[in-house]
Design a protein around this motif. Structure first.
Motif, PDB file in Angstrom:
ATOM      1  N   THR A 182      39.760  34.357  48.243  1.00 24.45           N
ATOM      2  CA  THR A 182      41.491  34.938  48.647  1.00 24.45           C
ATOM      3  C   THR A 182      42.322  33.545  48.720  1.00 24.45           C
ATOM      4  N   ILE A 183      42.777  33.913  47.513  1.00 22.02           N
ATOM      5  CA  ILE A 183      44.523  33.498  47.822  1.00 22.02           C
ATOM      6  C   ILE A 183      45.949  34.331  48.161  1.00 22.02           C
ATOM      7  N   ASN A 184      46.377  33.886  49.260  1.00 18.43           N
ATOM      8  CA  ASN A 184      47.489  34.995  49.814  1.00 18.43           C
ATOM      9  C   ASN A 184      49.214  34.695  49.345  1.00 18.43           C
ATOM     10  N   ILE A 185      49.604  35.313  48.254  1.00 18.45           N
ATOM     11  CA  ILE A 185      50.825  35.101  48.077  1.00 18.45           C
ATOM     12  C   ILE A 185      52.580  36.027  49.459  1.00 18.45           C
ATOM     13  N   TRP A 186      52.715  35.376  49.903  1.00 18.19           N
ATOM     14  CA  TRP A 186      53.911  35.380  50.821  1.00 18.19           C
ATOM     15  C   TRP A 186      55.274  35.581  50.092  1.00 18.19           C
TER      16      TRP A 186
END
Length: 248
Positions: free
Chosen positions: A44-48
Motif C-alpha cells: 500500500t502506498i499512501n497519497i496525501w
C-alpha cells in the motif's frame, strides 16, 4: 532590534514542530520480491493532499514500459519518460520513475468510487526480461510520511554478495599452520603439555579462526593472549628456518 524580535516567534514556532515531523524519512524502500513475483504481497502506498509521491525503479535498472491505474478519478499519474497508452506519438516508450499526485475527486461515468485503487507496472530489464508490479494506492489525510518509494533488487544483492577471496583463505590457513607448528615446537620443548588446559584453549583458538573469526576475536573467545599467539608463530618460523639451514 526589530529584526531580532521578529525572529523570536519564528524560532519558537519552528521549535514547536514535532521532532517526528522534522526527522521523517523522505524515502521508503520496498524489496523487489515484495512487489513482484509469486511471493509478493500487495504493497500500500499512501497519497496525501498537496504531497506527491514518486515510485523509482532506478536502483534495479529496469525500464517502465506500461502502467495501468484502475481509478484515475482522484490520482494523477506522470512519468519521466513517454509510455504507450499515456502519451501520444511515443515511438520509444520507457521511463524509470512514476509520479503520483492527488486531486479533488472527479466523477467518471462507469467507475465506482472507492478509497483505494490498483496501480500495475510492467517493467523490462536490460536482458529483456519483463516483470509485473502491483501497488495499492490509498488517499490519506494524515501527515505525509515519505515522498519517494524506491524499489530495491534484494535478489541481485544476495547473489552478488562478496564471497571470501581465495587469497584471504590461503592466508588464514597459513596462520593456522604457523600456530600449529609453534604448538608442536612448544610441546617438544616441554613448555606446553598436551593435557594442559592451555593446549585445549589453543585448539579452541584454531577452531574459531577456521570458523571465520579474525585473530583478535578468536584470542578473546579462547582466552588466549595475542602475545602467546605471536610467540607460537615465531617458534614455528624459527623452526622452519633452522630446518632450511640444516638442509643447506
Amino acid at each position: 532590534m526589530k529584526k531580532f524580535l521578529i525572529g523570536i516567534p519564528l524560532a519558537l514556532a519552528f521549535a514547536c514542530v514535532p521532532l517526528s515531523t522534522i526527522a521523517a524519512p523522505v524515502v521508503r524502500t520496498i524489496k523487489q520480491t515484495q512487489a513482484s513475483g509469486t511471493q509478493a504481497k500487495l504493497q500500500t502506498i499512501n497519497i496525501w493532499n498537496g504531497h506527491g509521491v514518486a515510485i523509482s525503479f532506478y536502483e534495479i535498472g529496469e525500464t517502465i514500459k506500461k502502467v495501468w491505474l484502475d481509478d484515475p478519478s482522484q490520482i494523477l499519474l506522470d512519468t519521466d519518460g513517454c509510455l504507450s497508452g499515456l502519451d501520444q506519438n511515443c515511438s520509444s516508450p520507457g521511463a524509470g520513475l512514476i509520479h503520483l499526485r492527488r486531486i479533488k475527486r472527479v466523477n467518471i461515468p462507469g467507475i465506482p468510487q472507492t478509497s483505494t485503487t490498483l496501480l500495475t507496472v510492467i517493467t523490462q530489464s536490460s536482458s529483456g526480461e519483463r516483470k509485473a508490479y502491483s501497488f495499492r494506492l490509498a488517499t490519506s489525510n494524515s501527515t505525509p510520511k515519505y515522498s519517494q518509494v524506491t524499489i530495491l533488487n534484494d535478489v541481485a544483492r544476495e547473489q552478488t554478495a562478496p564471497k571470501p577471496q581465495l587469497q584471504s583463505l590461503v592466508k588464514t590457513q597459513q596462520t593456522i599452520n604457523q600456530i600449529r607448528g609453534g604448538i608442536v615446537v612448544a610441546i617438544k620443548s616441554g613448555w606446553i603439555l598436551q593435557q594442559d588446559e592451555l593446549h585445549q584453549r589453543l585448539q579452541e583458538l584454531i577452531g574459531y579462526i577456521q570458523a571465520g573469526d579474525d585473530i583478535s576475536t578468536a584470542t578473546n573467545k579462547a582466552s588466549v593472549s595475542q602475545d602467546l599467539v605471536n610467540k607460537l608463530i615465531a617458534l614455528n618460523n624459527n623452526s622452519d628456518n633452522l630446518r632450511q639451514g640444516n638442509s643447506l
